[in-house]
Motif scaffolding. Structure first.
Motif, PDB file in Angstrom:
ATOM      1  N   VAL A  44       0.875  -1.168   0.000  1.00  0.00           N
ATOM      2  CA  VAL A  44       0.000   0.000   0.000  1.00  0.00           C
ATOM      3  C   VAL A  44       0.917   1.224   0.000  1.00  0.00           C
ATOM      4  CG1 VAL A  44      -1.739   1.301   1.282  1.00  0.00           C
ATOM      5  CG2 VAL A  44      -1.806  -1.216   1.275  1.00  0.00           C
TER       6      VAL A  44
ATOM      7  N   LEU B 290      -3.570  -7.018   1.646  1.00  0.00           N
ATOM      8  CA  LEU B 290      -3.140  -5.718   1.136  1.00  0.00           C
ATOM      9  C   LEU B 290      -4.018  -5.258  -0.021  1.00  0.00           C
ATOM     10  CD1 LEU B 290       0.722  -6.346   1.141  1.00  0.00           C
ATOM     11  CD2 LEU B 290      -0.569  -4.980   2.802  1.00  0.00           C
TER      12      LEU B 290
ATOM     13  N   TRP C 175      -7.216  -3.038   0.598  1.00  0.00           N
ATOM     14  CA  TRP C 175      -6.982  -1.814   1.341  1.00  0.00           C
ATOM     15  C   TRP C 175      -8.198  -0.902   1.410  1.00  0.00           C
ATOM     16  CZ3 TRP C 175      -4.674   1.006   4.801  1.00  0.00           C
ATOM     17  CH2 TRP C 175      -4.852   2.390   4.780  1.00  0.00           C
TER      18      TRP C 175
ATOM     19  N   MET D  14      -3.815  -5.686   8.549  1.00  0.00           N
ATOM     20  CA  MET D  14      -3.489  -6.004   7.167  1.00  0.00           C
ATOM     21  C   MET D  14      -2.575  -7.234   7.182  1.00  0.00           C
ATOM     22  SD  MET D  14      -5.118  -3.552   5.743  1.00  0.00           S
ATOM     23  CE  MET D  14      -4.654  -3.860   4.039  1.00  0.00           C
TER      24      MET D  14
END
Length: 366
Positions: free
Chosen positions: A13, A338, A341, A358
């Motif tokens: 991210v 991830l 997100w 995460m």
């Protein structure tokens, strides 16, 4: 033939600007001398991450913005030692495959604070996930740990969810310690988010006379009760100040710990606390708050204390989790990859969650 780590991309991210965080394929980090690369097991989304994502001025505004994008966010991480740079095994005292965590701040080791042992107030103040100068954060498959980082091993008996709260738990321990809680104290913790619930567990271990938790969400207050709170107050429904005064002969609480993240928590505490009491401020606010400062001096002569990060508290946090004296059960509510997100930050920003993790989807290892 599989790609070597040197040219193998990874998923991460990446923060580019407020409300502009993208899932991207980026270059996988390599360790330099006395550095590690860890394979991330989990990385929590902190309230400060949410405020940063929303564009809070304290992160983005001013002549020296706190966030220096593009950067991979995430400071509540832990993982497995994947690669060792030259000298890193001896430097950190770790081996390939061991579970480790690095403290959220990377000290410069040169300023007056670092040299005096007060490294958590480092003047340079590089924190994982906000500035790329030293290293990116943990919302990625892999992460580089620089040589000046402070690394701790995590025993195998600690679950993934418990290991994932070591960073905020260390902050909670430091905050509670700043309150200097005594056996005959009435202690109020304002805010029952992840940090407030961890502070509740830690404060309970200090065995104060009464432990009070104030929040706006009944489900979180119920958890606080399970964690040892003697009195829980929903400020939407009841007069928190009147209740605290009623159990303190109208004097007010001895210790007030502010961890709501809302400016209203500050004047509430100044009114709720007794004369000569100890007010501990932990929250990271998204906007400014104002109060009548004469309360602090002329009217009550309060001991006003700040609490920042979790200095010297990571080993304590790890030990408390290993002994089962503090738990993530009930606090860690959601987990996302991830790639998810957008959904993860939406849930983290809502009252549907407490702590969101995460969890990278690593390819099968051979």
């Amino acid at each position: 033939m599989s790609e070597s780590p040197a040219n193998s991309p990874m998923t991460a991210v990446v923060c580019h600007a407020p409300n502009d965080y993208r899932v991207e394929r980026v270059e996988r980090p390599r360790p330099g001398r006395n550095e590690l690369v860890i394979r991330i097991a989990a990385c929590g989304i902190c309230a400060s991450d949410c405020k940063c994502y929303a564009g809070a001025k304290m992160f983005w505004g001013g002549a020296s913005p706190w966030v220096k994008a593009p950067v991979i966010p995430g400071h509540e991480f832990f993982g497995y030692v994947e690669e060792l740079g030259e000298g890193a095994a001896a430097h950190f005292g770790v081996s390939i495959g061991e579970r480790v965590i690095a403290e959220q701040i990377v000290p410069c080791c040169k300023c007056r604070y670092c040299k005096s042992g007060q490294y958590w107030m480092c003047e340079v103040h590089n924190i994982f996930g906000f500035q790329r100068e030293v290293a990116d954060g943990g919302m990625a498959e892999y992460m580089r740990i620089p040589a000046t980082a402070i690394v701790h091993k995590i025993p195998l008996g600690i679950s993934l969810e418990d290991a994932a709260i070591i960073e905020p738990l260390a902050c909670a321990i430091h905050t509670v310690n700043r309150g200097d809680i005594q056996l005959d104290d009435v202690v109020v913790i304002a805010g029952a988010g992840p940090l407030g619930l961890m502070m509740t567990q830690v404060a309970h271990l200090k065995t104060p006379k009464k432990l009070v938790v104030v929040d706006l969400v009944d489900e979180r207050l119920a958890l606080a009760s399970e964690y040892g709170a003697d009195v829980i107050i929903n400020r939407r429904k009841d007069d928190a100040i009147a209740i605290v005064r009623s159990i303190t002969d109208q004097y007010g609480c001895d210790v007030y710990i502010e961890t709501t993240g809302a400016p209203a928590g500050v004047p509430q505490g100044l009114e709720m606390i007794r004369k000569l009491g100890r007010f501990v401020e932990f929250s990271v606010f998204g906007e400014q708050t104002s109060v009548d400062w004469s309360i602090i001096g002329d009217r009550k002569e309060l001991d006003l204390r700040g609490a920042h990060l979790g200095p010297y508290c990571y080993p304590i946090a790890i030990d408390l989790l290993a002994r089962g004296l503090v738990t993530s059960k009930g606090i860690v509510t959601h987990g996302f990859s991830l790639e998810e997100w957008d959904e993860a930050i939406e849930v983290a920003n809502s009252l549907d969650s407490i702590k969101v993790l995460m969890k990278p989807r690593h390819k099968e290892r051979h």
